[in-house]
Design an enzyme around this catalytic site. Structure first.
Site, short mmCIF file in Angstrom:
data_model
loop_
_atom_site.label_atom_id
_atom_site.label_comp_id
_atom_site.label_asym_id
_atom_site.label_seq_id
_atom_site.Cartn_x
_atom_site.Cartn_y
_atom_site.Cartn_z
N ASN A 70 0.87 -1.08 -0.21
CA ASN A 70 0.09 -0.05 0.15
C ASN A 70 0.80 1.52 -0.04
O ASN A 70 0.35 2.26 -0.36
CB ASN A 70 -0.90 -0.11 1.24
CG ASN A 70 -1.56 1.19 1.49
OD1 ASN A 70 -2.78 1.59 0.81
ND2 ASN A 70 -0.97 1.92 2.51
N TYR A 126 4.03 9.18 -11.41
CA TYR A 126 2.87 8.24 -10.71
C TYR A 126 2.12 7.41 -11.72
O TYR A 126 1.87 6.16 -11.39
CB TYR A 126 1.87 9.35 -10.04
CG TYR A 126 0.91 8.76 -9.03
CD1 TYR A 126 1.51 8.21 -7.90
CD2 TYR A 126 -0.31 8.40 -9.34
CE1 TYR A 126 0.66 7.98 -6.58
CE2 TYR A 126 -1.22 7.92 -8.24
CZ TYR A 126 -0.81 7.49 -7.09
OH TYR A 126 -1.69 7.08 -5.97
N ALA A 155 2.98 6.18 -14.51
CA ALA A 155 3.87 5.06 -14.91
C ALA A 155 3.99 4.02 -13.82
O ALA A 155 4.05 2.92 -14.00
CB ALA A 155 5.43 5.61 -15.30
#
Length: 247
Positions: free
Chosen positions: A90, A155, A157
């Site tokens: 996460n 971000y 990518a």
């Protein structure tokens, strides 16, 4: 108690979606190891839990962009609990800028945490799962990984790469008993969003068919489903949690 007796590692566990997942997994009986770069925040949050919950949770300060730090995390969990049943990748950061202004450092920081961090955690946790013939790995992508976004080359990518790794690992690890899936949140009301101007947040909400931002708990519930026995035949999927934003 959908996770009774399970051991879960949740990266980025000291805030936002990660912290919501820590609390939810504890409520469903899991032993939880929360890992985060922000050691002070992680330790302070655990102190806010009810005393009855504290024995079920441990915080380990971890930099997921550093493979040696990740390796130490996994080794510590195995030494204490003997196994890892669930890995929630996460942890993530943003360093937004338009392509013409994005620095190489901004690019590398986001790729190192959001993409390489997922790779390192899975690389070191997966062998312990496959040795037991079972496990759940849940990777956090984003709607940005599905459709891109202005000012977020790095971000987008990274989050698109997370989807590619998820589908690859679902093939590589599935026949060994490990399910690998991804969750792709949309606009979620985290602390980062709370710092945005009210008119910007309102405009974001208006784009969502449900006319509201998601809550960290909405994403945590998706993690819970994929981590539970209810999802034992779900593998290689991307679960979108965005209020219909991508329809």
């Amino acid at each position: 108690m959908r996770l009774q007796g399970k051991t879960a590692v949740i990266t980025g566990g000291a805030g936002g979606i990660g912290w919501a997942a820590v609390r939810l997994f504890l409520a469903h009986g899991a032993q939880v190891v929360a890992a985060d770069f922000n050691g002070e925040a992680g330790r302070n949050l655990i102190e806010t839990l009810e005393e009855s919950k504290r024995p079920q949770v441990r915080f380990i300060e971890t930099d997921v962009s550093d493979e040696s730090s990740v390796q130490a995390l996994i080794e510590s969990v195995i030494a204490e609990y003997g196994c890892i049943d669930i890995l929630i990748n996460n942890a993530g950061i943003t360093r937004d800028a338009m392509l013409s202004k994005m620095t190489t450092e901004q690019w590398k920081q986001v790729i190192d945490v959001n993409l390489s961090g997922v790779y390192y955690c899975t690389k070191h946790a997966a062998p312990h799962m496959t040795a037991r013939g079972q496990g759940k790995i849940i990777n956090t992508s984003s709607i940005v990984g599905l459709q891109g976004n202005l000012g977020q080359t790095n971000y987008a990518a990274a989050k698109a790469g997370v989807i590619g790794m998820t589908k690859t690992w679902a093939r590589e690890l599935g026949y060994k008993g490990v399910c690998v899936n991804a969750v792709a949140p949309g606009f979620i009301a985290t602390e980062m969003v709370a710092k945005m101007p009210e008119k910007v947040v309102s405009a974001m909400s208006e784009k969502v068919p449900l006319r509201r931002l998601g809550l960290p708990e909405d994403v945590a519930e998706a993690y819970l489903y994929l981590a539970s026995d209810a999802a034992n035949y779900v593998n290689g999927t991307v679960l979108e949690v965005n209020g219909g934003l991508n329809i």
